[in-house]
Design a protein around this motif. Structure first.
Motif, PDB file in Angstrom:
ATOM      1  N   LEU A  76       0.955  -1.373   0.080  1.00 59.31           N
ATOM      2  CA  LEU A  76       0.121  -0.340   0.137  1.00 59.31           C
ATOM      3  C   LEU A  76       0.802   1.073   0.070  1.00 59.31           C
ATOM      4  O   LEU A  76       0.729   2.412  -0.926  1.00 59.31           O
ATOM      5  N   LEU A  77       1.716   0.985   0.692  1.00 58.11           N
ATOM      6  CA  LEU A  77       3.133   2.375   0.830  1.00 58.11           C
ATOM      7  C   LEU A  77       3.464   2.565  -0.382  1.00 58.11           C
ATOM      8  O   LEU A  77       3.205   3.627  -1.101  1.00 58.11           O
ATOM      9  N   SER A  78       3.846   1.505  -1.566  1.00 59.87           N
ATOM     10  CA  SER A  78       4.931   1.868  -2.594  1.00 59.87           C
ATOM     11  C   SER A  78       3.901   2.740  -3.625  1.00 59.87           C
ATOM     12  O   SER A  78       3.795   3.376  -4.631  1.00 59.87           O
ATOM     13  N   LEU A 127      -4.183  -4.898  -6.478  1.00 62.82           N
ATOM     14  CA  LEU A 127      -2.846  -4.680  -5.847  1.00 62.82           C
ATOM     15  C   LEU A 127      -2.778  -6.135  -5.520  1.00 62.82           C
ATOM     16  O   LEU A 127      -3.671  -6.997  -5.617  1.00 62.82           O
ATOM     17  N   SER A 128      -1.649  -6.889  -5.419  1.00 62.38           N
ATOM     18  CA  SER A 128      -1.891  -8.183  -5.561  1.00 62.38           C
ATOM     19  C   SER A 128      -1.525  -8.436  -3.564  1.00 62.38           C
ATOM     20  O   SER A 128      -0.463  -9.117  -3.535  1.00 62.38           O
ATOM     21  N   SER A 129      -2.527  -8.390  -2.947  1.00 64.66           N
ATOM     22  CA  SER A 129      -2.458  -8.556  -1.554  1.00 64.66           C
ATOM     23  C   SER A 129      -3.712  -9.380  -0.995  1.00 64.66           C
ATOM     24  O   SER A 129      -3.566  -9.185   0.144  1.00 64.66           O
ATOM     25  N   GLY A 130      -4.700 -10.160  -2.107  1.00 67.40           N
ATOM     26  CA  GLY A 130      -5.263 -10.709  -1.696  1.00 67.40           C
ATOM     27  C   GLY A 130      -6.905 -10.128  -0.729  1.00 67.40           C
ATOM     28  O   GLY A 130      -6.972  -8.771  -1.954  1.00 67.40           O
ATOM     29  N   LEU A 152       0.956   4.409  -1.876  1.00 62.64           N
ATOM     30  CA  LEU A 152       0.816   5.777  -2.427  1.00 62.64           C
ATOM     31  C   LEU A 152       1.547   6.835  -2.643  1.00 62.64           C
ATOM     32  O   LEU A 152       1.322   7.393  -2.742  1.00 62.64           O
ATOM     33  N   ASN A 153       2.933   6.042  -3.018  1.00 61.78           N
ATOM     34  CA  ASN A 153       4.372   7.100  -2.790  1.00 61.78           C
ATOM     35  C   ASN A 153       4.982   7.325  -4.542  1.00 61.78           C
ATOM     36  O   ASN A 153       5.683   7.623  -4.317  1.00 61.78           O
ATOM     37  N   GLY A 154       4.045   6.175  -5.130  1.00 61.52           N
ATOM     38  CA  GLY A 154       4.298   5.942  -6.721  1.00 61.52           C
ATOM     39  C   GLY A 154       3.667   7.422  -7.513  1.00 61.52           C
ATOM     40  O   GLY A 154       3.209   8.742  -7.157  1.00 61.52           O
ATOM     41  N   PRO A 155       4.322   7.617  -8.321  1.00 60.59           N
ATOM     42  CA  PRO A 155       3.861   8.772  -8.901  1.00 60.59           C
ATOM     43  C   PRO A 155       2.640   9.522  -9.522  1.00 60.59           C
ATOM     44  O   PRO A 155       2.189  10.011  -9.989  1.00 60.59           O
ATOM     45  N   GLU A 156       2.111   8.359 -10.214  1.00 62.13           N
ATOM     46  CA  GLU A 156       1.142   8.005 -10.162  1.00 62.13           C
ATOM     47  C   GLU A 156      -0.178   8.944  -9.599  1.00 62.13           C
ATOM     48  O   GLU A 156      -0.607   9.622  -9.791  1.00 62.13           O
ATOM     49  N   MET A 157      -0.077   8.269  -8.040  1.00 68.23           N
ATOM     50  CA  MET A 157      -0.765   8.484  -7.213  1.00 68.23           C
ATOM     51  C   MET A 157      -0.284   9.685  -7.064  1.00 68.23           C
ATOM     52  O   MET A 157      -1.443  11.203  -6.219  1.00 68.23           O
ATOM     53  N   THR A 158       0.487  10.462  -6.335  1.00 72.64           N
ATOM     54  CA  THR A 158       1.471  11.733  -6.333  1.00 72.64           C
ATOM     55  C   THR A 158       0.961  12.851  -7.156  1.00 72.64           C
ATOM     56  O   THR A 158      -0.009  13.477  -7.277  1.00 72.64           O
ATOM     57  N   SER A 159       0.897  12.335  -8.582  1.00 69.68           N
ATOM     58  CA  SER A 159       0.139  13.425 -10.286  1.00 69.68           C
ATOM     59  C   SER A 159      -1.486  13.260  -9.655  1.00 69.68           C
ATOM     60  O   SER A 159      -1.807  14.751  -9.764  1.00 69.68           O
ATOM     61  N   THR A 160      -2.707  12.116  -9.006  1.00 66.37           N
ATOM     62  CA  THR A 160      -3.268  11.953  -9.458  1.00 66.37           C
ATOM     63  C   THR A 160      -3.990  13.570  -7.716  1.00 66.37           C
ATOM     64  O   THR A 160      -5.325  13.711  -8.078  1.00 66.37           O
ATOM     65  N   ILE A 161      -3.066  13.102  -6.791  1.00 70.06           N
ATOM     66  CA  ILE A 161      -3.742  14.414  -5.550  1.00 70.06           C
ATOM     67  C   ILE A 161      -2.813  15.616  -5.701  1.00 70.06           C
ATOM     68  O   ILE A 161      -4.575  16.061  -5.617  1.00 70.06           O
ATOM     69  N   GLN A 162      -2.307  15.422  -6.716  1.00 73.30           N
ATOM     70  CA  GLN A 162      -1.841  17.539  -7.048  1.00 73.30           C
ATOM     71  C   GLN A 162      -2.628  17.902  -7.930  1.00 73.30           C
ATOM     72  O   GLN A 162      -3.262  18.755  -8.313  1.00 73.30           O
ATOM     73  N   GLY A 163      -3.276  17.053  -9.094  1.00 77.33           N
ATOM     74  CA  GLY A 163      -4.430  17.293  -9.516  1.00 77.33           C
ATOM     75  C   GLY A 163      -6.097  17.593  -9.320  1.00 77.33           C
ATOM     76  O   GLY A 163      -6.491  19.097  -9.464  1.00 77.33           O
ATOM     77  N   PHE A 164      -6.212  16.652  -7.947  1.00 75.53           N
ATOM     78  CA  PHE A 164      -7.285  17.312  -7.361  1.00 75.53           C
ATOM     79  C   PHE A 164      -7.053  18.540  -6.919  1.00 75.53           C
ATOM     80  O   PHE A 164      -8.207  19.648  -6.300  1.00 75.53           O
ATOM     81  N   THR A 165      -5.652  18.752  -6.235  1.00 74.07           N
ATOM     82  CA  THR A 165      -5.357  19.950  -5.251  1.00 74.07           C
ATOM     83  C   THR A 165      -5.521  21.327  -6.100  1.00 74.07           C
ATOM     84  O   THR A 165      -6.076  22.315  -5.814  1.00 74.07           O
TER      85      THR A 165
END
Length: 298
Positions: free
Chosen positions: A193-195, A261-264, A197-210
């Motif tokens: 999950l941390l990987s 994500l492959s986390s079951g 959330l800290n990825g570039p796609e999530m960062t870009s999404t949050i910045q776009g919403f902001t």
């Protein structure tokens, strides 16, 4: 929660001792020794670990294990003080004696706790002044303490409160052992999950919403400053509606990413919960839109 928290605490203990002792194997052995000591004394594991780290820092494994650890615990039990507090003065006394430095401050602190008599302190100082070896001085001190408080921790462990404390310690340890595989799975899931959330796609999404939210609020401020109040309110509702739509899109995106994500089953359940939150947000958006249209028609 206790299964996870206790395993997390032990992971922290092993990490600290791994650095202090120089290897993970030595750390695991020490933690096991302290856990066994915890089960037969009235002390809690965090206090025992903190005390042992202090003893290790002051005198190495010779002071932090075996008879010296047991004697320190007996002194703590006799003084009704936390083991880490007694370990500080116990370790400082040992370090000063071994180094040939004055130990009056540490001796005074033990005297304030009611563990060291004035007569014994005077004897220790006289031995030091007469040139006695550090081994002779320390042996005299430990023999006096053993006579005064030896076995006190075991005695307190045999009282009602002591047995209740030991029962709680046993239950905590059992839950930790049973919860080890659960902790490992949750740790891997959290890492995934941390990987994400800290990825570039999530960062870009949050910045776009902001950025969109900032633009919407700026537009609302401009409308209030330049238009009539009624028109400003209508435009503000429209901006809020756009922001909520973007928020719903953001949550949908987060849900889809988590579901992939492959986390079951844990991630699948989390994605389902996010989907429920998105539905609630869309319902709120529909209510705002209806109110907005009603205001425009008036």
């Amino acid at each position: 929660d206790e299964m996870v928290n206790s395993n997390a605490a032990f992971e922290g203990y092993e990490t600290k001792f791994g650095v202090i002792l120089g290897s993970a194997a030595a750390a695991q052995t020490r933690i096991q020794e302290l856990a066994e000591y915890n089960l037969r004394t009235p002390f809690e594991m965090p206090g025992i670990v903190a005390a042992d780290i202090q003893l290790q820092n002051f005198g190495g494994s010779a002071l932090a294990t075996g008879d010296n650890l047991i004697l320190m615990g007996d002194m703590a039990a006799a003084a009704a003080r936390p083991p880490e507090e007694v370990a500080m003065s116990f370790g400082r006394l040992y370090d000063a004696i071994q180094s040939g430095r004055p130990f009056g401050e540490a001796a005074m602190r033990l005297q304030e706790m009611g563990l060291l008599t004035g007569e014994v302190r005077a004897k220790l100082e006289a031995m030091s002044a007469e040139g006695a070896s550090s081994t002779e001085i320390w042996t005299y001190f430990t023999s006096v303490m053993e006579d005064r408080v030896g076995g006190m921790a075991d005695t307190l462990a045999g009282t009602w409160d002591g047995m209740v404390s030991n029962l709680n310690d046993w239950m905590t340890q059992s839950k930790r052992i049973v919860g080890e595989p659960i902790f490992d799975v949750l740790k891997d899931t959290l890492s995934d999950l941390l990987s994400f959330l800290n990825g570039p796609e999530m960062t870009s999404t949050i910045q776009g919403f902001t950025d969109l939210l900032r633009e919407s609020l700026s537009l609302a401020g401009d409308l209030l400053g330049n238009l009539d109040i009624a028109g400003s309110i209508k435009s503000m509702f429209a901006s809020i509606g756009d922001s909520l739509q973007q928020a719903a899109w953001f949550v949908t995106r987060l849900r889809d990413e988590l579901a992939g994500l492959s986390s079951g089953d844990i991630m699948g359940q989390l994605a389902s919960q996010i989907d429920e939150r998105k539905t609630a947000m869309l319902d709120a958006l529909n209510e705002v839109t209806t109110a907005h249209q009603g205001a425009l028609s008036n």
